[in-house]
Each structure stands twice: as structure tokens, then as C-alpha cells.
Motif scaffolding. Sequence first.
Motif: not given
Length: 170
Positions: A82-95
Motif C-alpha cells: 500500500g501507500k508508503g511502501s517501497d513498491a509505492h515509492h517505485a510506482a510513483v516514480v513510474g507514474d
Amino acid sequence: MKPDYQRAVDICTVSAQRELVPLALISVISPVLIGSLLGVEALGGFLAGVILSGQLLAVFMAGAGGAWDNAKKTIEDGLYGGKGSDAHHAAVVGDTVGDPLKDTAGPALNPMIKVINLVSLLAAPVIIAYQKPGQASVGMFITGIICLVIIVGAITFSKRGGFKKEVFEQ
């Protein structure tokens, strides 16, 4: 003090127009360059390449941008931490990359293809009329060289960063 929204809009508009000038020159001049230096047959091949590669690139950009956007939304809904996770940080960069792909760069290819096609259709009769079979026309060669210089200048201008003059300094 109240924010000056009009100034912000003016800065963005002028900057966007400056960035557009070299790209518009390349789109308008390249069919004339190809047709005048290489002939109307090469212009037909150039058009086929522009249409085919432009369409494929536009679909890729729309698909990739949409995938990055959907991945971020899915992670924000709770998948992969979810929000705040490493995956979310990477997804924000991708977005951050995906949004311009799907919203601006991909859709901008369609008008560019149309401009190149229109200029080609207008230039083809002139190229055919002045193209002499078996020998190079001096006028067509000079036209081609002028177009080449304009395109190289536009690319150089674009790579350099456009106009350095700040219009809105106070």
C-alpha cells in the motif's frame, strides 16, 4: 499578497511554444528535404515509415503510461504494501514517467503524422514537376540543402535548450 496566476500561465505558455518551434520545423521541413533530395519515391517510403512507426510508438506510449498509472493505483489500494511502501515509492516514480507518455507525448504523435502527411501531399506535385528524370535539378538540390540546414538548426536549438532569454524576469 495574492498569487499572480496569469503570470504563471504566461510563463508556461511561452515556454511550451518555445519548445514546440523546433519540433514543428522538423515536421514541416523533413518531407520537403526528403522529396527534394531523394525524390518522390523516397518521400512515399518516408511517409510509410512515419505512419507505421508513429502509430506503433503512440500505442506503446499510451499502453505503457496507462500501465504505470494503473500499477500505482493498484498499490495505493493495498497491494504490495500500500501507500508508503517501497513498491509505492517505485510506482510513483513510474507514474511520473507514465503520465506524460499517455497524456502528452503519445497523443502528440497523431498531429505530427498529419502535418507530415499534409506537407507531403502539398509538396509532391511540386517535386514531381521539377524533378528531371535521369539528372539532378539544381533548384531541388538547393532546396534540399536549405531544408537540411533548417532541420540541423532546429535540432541544435532544441538540444541547446531553446531561447535562454528570460522573458519574465523582473
